[in-house]
Write an enzyme that holds these catalytic residues in place. Structure first.
Site, PDB file in Angstrom:
ATOM      1  N   LEU A  23       1.002  -1.268  -0.093  1.00 20.60           N
ATOM      2  CA  LEU A  23      -0.096   0.124   0.009  1.00 20.60           C
ATOM      3  C   LEU A  23       0.897   1.245   0.037  1.00 20.60           C
ATOM      4  CD1 LEU A  23      -2.551  -1.076   2.756  1.00 20.60           C
ATOM      5  CD2 LEU A  23      -2.845  -1.095   0.306  1.00 20.60           C
ATOM      6  N   ASP A  24       0.546   2.281  -0.838  1.00 26.12           N
ATOM      7  CA  ASP A  24       1.239   3.551  -0.731  1.00 26.12           C
ATOM      8  C   ASP A  24       1.382   4.090   0.807  1.00 26.12           C
ATOM      9  OD1 ASP A  24       1.314   3.585  -3.540  1.00 26.12           O
ATOM     10  OD2 ASP A  24      -0.292   5.103  -3.463  1.00 26.12           O
ATOM     11  N   ALA A  25       2.347   4.453   1.085  1.00 26.81           N
ATOM     12  CA  ALA A  25       2.562   5.078   2.326  1.00 26.81           C
ATOM     13  C   ALA A  25       1.434   5.877   3.049  1.00 26.81           C
ATOM     14  CB  ALA A  25       3.697   5.964   2.640  1.00 26.81           C
ATOM     15  N   SER A  26       0.968   6.827   2.157  1.00 25.44           N
ATOM     16  CA  SER A  26      -0.489   7.681   2.455  1.00 25.44           C
ATOM     17  C   SER A  26      -1.688   6.774   2.612  1.00 25.44           C
ATOM     18  CB  SER A  26      -0.477   8.713   1.547  1.00 25.44           C
ATOM     19  OG  SER A  26      -0.410   8.480   0.359  1.00 25.44           O
ATOM     20  N   THR A  27      -1.487   5.428   2.017  1.00 29.63           N
ATOM     21  CA  THR A  27      -3.041   4.752   2.179  1.00 29.63           C
ATOM     22  C   THR A  27      -3.024   4.065   3.397  1.00 29.63           C
ATOM     23  OG1 THR A  27      -2.890   4.521  -0.116  1.00 29.63           O
ATOM     24  CG2 THR A  27      -4.233   2.989   0.917  1.00 29.63           C
TER      25      THR A  27
END
Length: 333
Positions: free
Chosen positions: A178-182
């Protein structure tokens, strides 16, 4: 250490038959299968999960001998990254080339030397004709040499979900990211066999992934499909890439359903049918509804909270073959 029997906390985990019998709704406590529950007394397992959560700061959604599903918070990387000193591959190759303790047959193939234990051991046996013990010694020598070089060069491993999980499960490995921001459900394999099985499921698109996003504007259609090819480009911000619509790009498909509409926002349930970088973020922006808090595909300030959450994973648990559905509430509503 986490106990081996199945554990499910703050998620919804069902057998395939149960999936057909009841709608999939997030629940505070869920069950796996009657047989698994009978085989695993709950109080001791609960304590071990609590220990894991205390040591790592990560909430456990589901756990078996083969796989761990955690609730990754926004802002935390899925897998490690390192500061300074070139890429991990470059540093690995440099150490392999210079390490005199490494058998010459391995040093000759420094540029090809795998960086995961199982692949390294297999490569050592096949290419260098090393015994199991000699291959294991070579692996340990490489690990110690890389760690020593990192320390000498001031290279620091940044925080990540995988790094934290390995505090308890030393052999934990990623099968997706997952993206860090997700935020949301992130699965980690706990051994090499499980990693192979899960990687095959992700590669064959046998895993059902569902996300929740809050986007800008009121989406007119209750249901829809976004079929827009995307191509990777460098972003304006150093070190970042972004996906842009391009007729010659890689095929990308996302379906969506409206969950709720606000005055100037819409909550969507998103299901990616391909797995491109930033696919959901780029697709929402492509239809004129960037995700709230997106500082790459929208006009939000850098560091804003991205309103994108991995709310459910459905896959076959590697050791039992049972169908798992693991859910995580977004907290957006």
């Amino acid at each position: 250490m986490l106990a081996r029997p199945f554990v499910l906390l703050a998620c919804s985990l069902h057998c395939a038959s149960a999936l057909q019998a009841a709608p999939q709704q997030p629940v505070q406590k869920a069950v796996h299968c009657a047989s698994a529950l009978q085989a695993a007394p709950q109080p001791p397992v609960q304590k071990s999960v609590q220990d894991f959560e205390r040591l790592t700061g990560l909430r456990v959604l589901a756990h078996s001998p083969s796989v761990l599903v955690i609730d990754k918070p926004a802002g935390l990387r899925s897998t490690p990254a390192f500061t300074g000193g070139g890429t991990r591959k470059e540093r690995w190759c440099a150490v392999a080339t210079a390490l005199e303790a490494l058998p010459p047959a391995l040093r000759r193939h420094a540029a090809m030397l795998p960086r995961t234990r199982e692949k390294f051991l297999a490569f050592a046996a096949r290419r260098a004709k090393l015994s199991d013990d000699a291959a294991a010694d070579a692996w340990r020598d490489m690990q110690h040499a890389v760690a020593a070089k990192d320390e000498a060069d001031g290279v620091v491993e940044l925080d990540s979900a995988l790094r934290r999980a390995r505090l308890v499960h030393g052999d934990a490995r990623p099968v997706h990211r997952l993206d860090a921001s997700t935020s949301g459900a992130l699965a980690l394999a706990l051994d090499s066999d499980a990693a192979s099985v899960l990687a095959r499921q992700w590669r064959d698109r046998a895993v059902r992934k569902t996300y929740e996003a809050v986007v800008r504007g009121r989406v007119a259609d209750d249901f829809g499909e976004i079929d827009v090819a995307l191509e990777r480009r460098d972003a304006a911000r150093a070190g970042l890439s972004r996906m842009v619509p391009c007729a010659e790009g890689k095929p990308c498909r996302t379906t969506f359903a409206v969950v709720d509409r606000g005055a100037d926002t819409t909550t969507l349930e998103l299901e990616p049918h391909t797995g491109r970088l930033h696919q959901l973020r780029a697709h929402c922006a492509a239809i004129g509804h960037p995700i709230l808090g997106d500082d790459i595909y929208g006009d939000d300030a850098e560091g804003s909270r991205l309103h994108l959450h991995a709310k459910a994973l459905r896959f076959a648990e590697p050791s039992s073959g049972d169908t798992w559905t693991v859910e995580s509430a977004s907290g957006f509503r």
